[in-house]
Design a protein around this motif. Structure first.
Motif, PDB file in Angstrom:
ATOM      1  N   LEU A  57     -22.214  -4.396  31.612  1.00  0.00           N
ATOM      2  CA  LEU A  57     -22.823  -3.257  30.935  1.00  0.00           C
ATOM      3  C   LEU A  57     -23.548  -2.351  31.918  1.00  0.00           C
ATOM      4  CD1 LEU A  57     -24.249  -4.969  27.716  1.00  0.00           C
ATOM      5  CD2 LEU A  57     -22.074  -3.793  28.018  1.00  0.00           C
ATOM      6  N   LEU A  58     -24.179  -2.943  32.932  1.00  0.00           N
ATOM      7  CA  LEU A  58     -24.930  -2.155  33.894  1.00  0.00           C
ATOM      8  C   LEU A  58     -24.031  -1.425  34.881  1.00  0.00           C
ATOM      9  CD1 LEU A  58     -27.892  -4.568  34.768  1.00  0.00           C
ATOM     10  CD2 LEU A  58     -28.041  -2.405  33.541  1.00  0.00           C
ATOM     11  N   VAL A  81     -31.728  -4.925  29.727  1.00  0.00           N
ATOM     12  CA  VAL A  81     -31.661  -3.697  28.953  1.00  0.00           C
ATOM     13  C   VAL A  81     -31.291  -2.538  29.861  1.00  0.00           C
ATOM     14  CG1 VAL A  81     -33.256  -4.381  27.147  1.00  0.00           C
ATOM     15  CG2 VAL A  81     -34.151  -3.419  29.245  1.00  0.00           C
ATOM     16  N   VAL A  82     -30.644  -1.522  29.299  1.00  0.00           N
ATOM     17  CA  VAL A  82     -30.324  -0.311  30.023  1.00  0.00           C
ATOM     18  C   VAL A  82     -30.809   0.851  29.178  1.00  0.00           C
ATOM     19  CG1 VAL A  82     -28.337  -1.286  31.206  1.00  0.00           C
ATOM     20  CG2 VAL A  82     -28.033  -0.233  28.965  1.00  0.00           C
ATOM     21  N   GLU A  83     -30.693   2.054  29.703  1.00  0.00           N
ATOM     22  CA  GLU A  83     -31.161   3.213  28.966  1.00  0.00           C
ATOM     23  C   GLU A  83     -30.400   3.337  27.650  1.00  0.00           C
ATOM     24  OE1 GLU A  83     -33.695   5.170  29.798  1.00  0.00           O
ATOM     25  OE2 GLU A  83     -34.028   3.812  31.475  1.00  0.00           O
ATOM     26  N   GLY A  84     -31.150   3.596  26.577  1.00  0.00           N
ATOM     27  CA  GLY A  84     -30.527   3.745  25.272  1.00  0.00           C
ATOM     28  C   GLY A  84     -29.864   2.474  24.804  1.00  0.00           C
ATOM     29  N   SER A  85     -30.555   1.343  24.887  1.00  0.00           N
ATOM     30  CA  SER A  85     -29.925   0.069  24.537  1.00  0.00           C
ATOM     31  C   SER A  85     -30.718  -0.638  23.445  1.00  0.00           C
ATOM     32  CB  SER A  85     -29.828  -0.839  25.767  1.00  0.00           C
ATOM     33  OG  SER A  85     -31.134  -1.214  26.186  1.00  0.00           O
ATOM     34  N   PHE A  86     -30.043  -1.556  22.759  1.00  0.00           N
ATOM     35  CA  PHE A  86     -30.685  -2.373  21.730  1.00  0.00           C
ATOM     36  C   PHE A  86     -30.042  -3.750  21.749  1.00  0.00           C
ATOM     37  CE2 PHE A  86     -32.009  -3.974  17.654  1.00  0.00           C
ATOM     38  CZ  PHE A  86     -33.240  -3.358  17.426  1.00  0.00           C
ATOM     39  N   LEU A  87     -30.873  -4.777  21.935  1.00  0.00           N
ATOM     40  CA  LEU A  87     -30.408  -6.163  21.897  1.00  0.00           C
ATOM     41  C   LEU A  87     -30.976  -6.831  20.660  1.00  0.00           C
ATOM     42  CD1 LEU A  87     -30.126  -5.403  25.009  1.00  0.00           C
ATOM     43  CD2 LEU A  87     -30.307  -7.842  25.409  1.00  0.00           C
ATOM     44  N   LEU A  88     -30.110  -7.412  19.849  1.00  0.00           N
ATOM     45  CA  LEU A  88     -30.517  -8.083  18.616  1.00  0.00           C
ATOM     46  C   LEU A  88     -30.055  -9.529  18.686  1.00  0.00           C
ATOM     47  CD1 LEU A  88     -31.754  -7.882  15.777  1.00  0.00           C
ATOM     48  CD2 LEU A  88     -29.523  -7.100  14.953  1.00  0.00           C
ATOM     49  N   ALA A  89     -31.007 -10.451  18.638  1.00  0.00           N
ATOM     50  CA  ALA A  89     -30.719 -11.876  18.779  1.00  0.00           C
ATOM     51  C   ALA A  89     -31.036 -12.597  17.488  1.00  0.00           C
ATOM     52  CB  ALA A  89     -31.526 -12.471  19.931  1.00  0.00           C
ATOM     53  N   ALA A  90     -30.192 -13.561  17.113  1.00  0.00           N
ATOM     54  CA  ALA A  90     -30.348 -14.256  15.840  1.00  0.00           C
ATOM     55  C   ALA A  90     -31.528 -15.208  15.833  1.00  0.00           C
ATOM     56  CB  ALA A  90     -29.068 -15.024  15.500  1.00  0.00           C
TER      57      ALA A  90
END
Length: 367
Positions: free
Chosen positions: A108-109, A144-153
């Motif tokens: 992603l990076l 994380v990168v610019e404009g990112s969202f991480l969602l973990a269960a």
């Protein structure tokens, strides 16, 4: 992408259902309406390089937003304290048989052209992808990168849940439910920030692990679709000639009787265009379908204001109008004959029949 069948770990049959349902939702009318060619499903990948290669191709093709979803077992690399995604041949204690999440992060990076990244992990210990709260630098900042969202269960120390007999895993099932039914009282769009908060409340209420999230810049504002539970304050109607206009809410100021009050309540739902089931969902379960049905068919005034207030809110009635409804309810509740004795109608000059008993029909005739 995900794995449901394992050689050395417990199988997760619900993961296969997760992948198909989520792909269909992202392409369907309740979500992003993505062309099918923009959605890749990778099920039971044989090796880590197959997953990394698929993510790299998508990262190079996407120019706006890239969404990466994984469901399956999650393991912890004890030496590095990092998350490893389990593949069909993964063995517990042998980190070389899994897929380190850090590999995906590097793709992603380094290889992504997308302006925004969304990563959704439905696996045990998935909170490790966000970094531990005590970590100052390292994975927490690199993930994380610019404009990112991480969602973990689940948190970094918690296991995710796949209830026996359920069609989907607990987290993805709640996510799919949110995409289909929306967030009562939420914004017009299902922004990731709102989705995360709704999932926390929903899953905690069901006794499941609460999800974790981390965003940067505008990541929380990325929307996964329209909120089907959102209702504008002024419902819009389309006339027979195609002209668009506004349907007016019943005016509580014209209610003169208990029967008229109850009939106008029923008309509120008709004007909203919502089913009884939808109103119940929008109320967050505070009022049942049976209660909604009885509200519009009562012959006596509701004993308390609370139920009516929730009903009006769920139907989308503006707050200022709801306060006028409350004033009418208080006035009718203070009258000794609030049960409507049904007086005989009077006949005015010209033959027009009027009377309190007919106030209940006024909204129907004008609807």
């Amino acid at each position: 992408m995900g794995t449901s069948r394992y050689r050395h770990l417990e199988d997760l049959p619900a993961v296969s259902n997760n992948l198909r349902a989520l792909a269909a939702a992202l392409c369907g009318p309740v979500s992003l309406r993505l062309p099918s060619g923009h959605v890749t499903v990778l099920e039971e990948p044989d090796a880590a390089h197959a997953v990394v290669g698929a993510v790299r191709r998508a990262a190079r093709e996407a120019t706006d937003t890239l969404i990466v979803y994984f469901a399956g077992h999650g393991l912890v690399d004890g030496q590095q304290d990092q998350l490893s995604l389990a593949l069909p041949h993964t063995e517990f204690g042998r980190i070389e048989t899994g897929l380190p999440f850090d590999w995906l992060r590097q793709v992603l990076l380094l290889d992504s052209r997308a302006e925004r990244h969304v990563v959704i992990l439905d696996c045990c210990y998935s909170g490790l992808a966000l970094g531990r709260m005590s970590a100052g630098t390292g994975l927490a900042d690199q993930a994380v990168v610019e404009g990112s969202f991480l969602l973990a269960a689940a948190a970094e120390t918690r296991t995710a849940k796949a209830p026996v007999g359920e069609t989907y895993t607990a987290f993805t099932g709640a996510l799919l439910e949110t995409l289909r039914e929306g967030i009562p009282g939420g914004p017009a769009l299902l922004e990731l920030g709102s989705v995360y908060r709704h999932l926390r409340v929903t899953l905690e209420a069901r006794g499941y692990p609460v999800p974790q999230a981390r965003d940067r810049n505008s990541g929380a504002q990325v929307a996964l679709g329209r909120n089907s539970a959102f209702l504008p304050a002024a419902p819009v109607s389309v006339a027979a000639d195609g002209a668009v206009g506004e349907r007016r809410w019943p005016d509580p100021g014209e209610v003169r009787s208990v029967a008229g009050f109850c009939a106008a309540l029923a008309a509120v739902r008709e004007v909203s265009g919502l089913t009884q089931q939808a109103v119940s969902r929008r109320s967050g379960g505070r009022i049942s379908v049976g209660t909604i049905s009885r509200l519009g068919n009562r012959r006596t005034l509701p004993a308390t204001w609370a139920t009516t207030a929730v009903y009006l809110e769920a139907c989308g009635v503006p707050d200022e109008q709801a306060s006028r409804w409350k004033t009418v309810w208080q006035h009718l509740a203070s009258e000794p004959a609030s049960a409507d004795p049904a007086p005989a109608p009077s006949v005015e000059p010209g033959g027009s029949v009027w009377g309190r008993r007919f106030s209940a029909l006024r909204w129907k005739r004008g609807h």
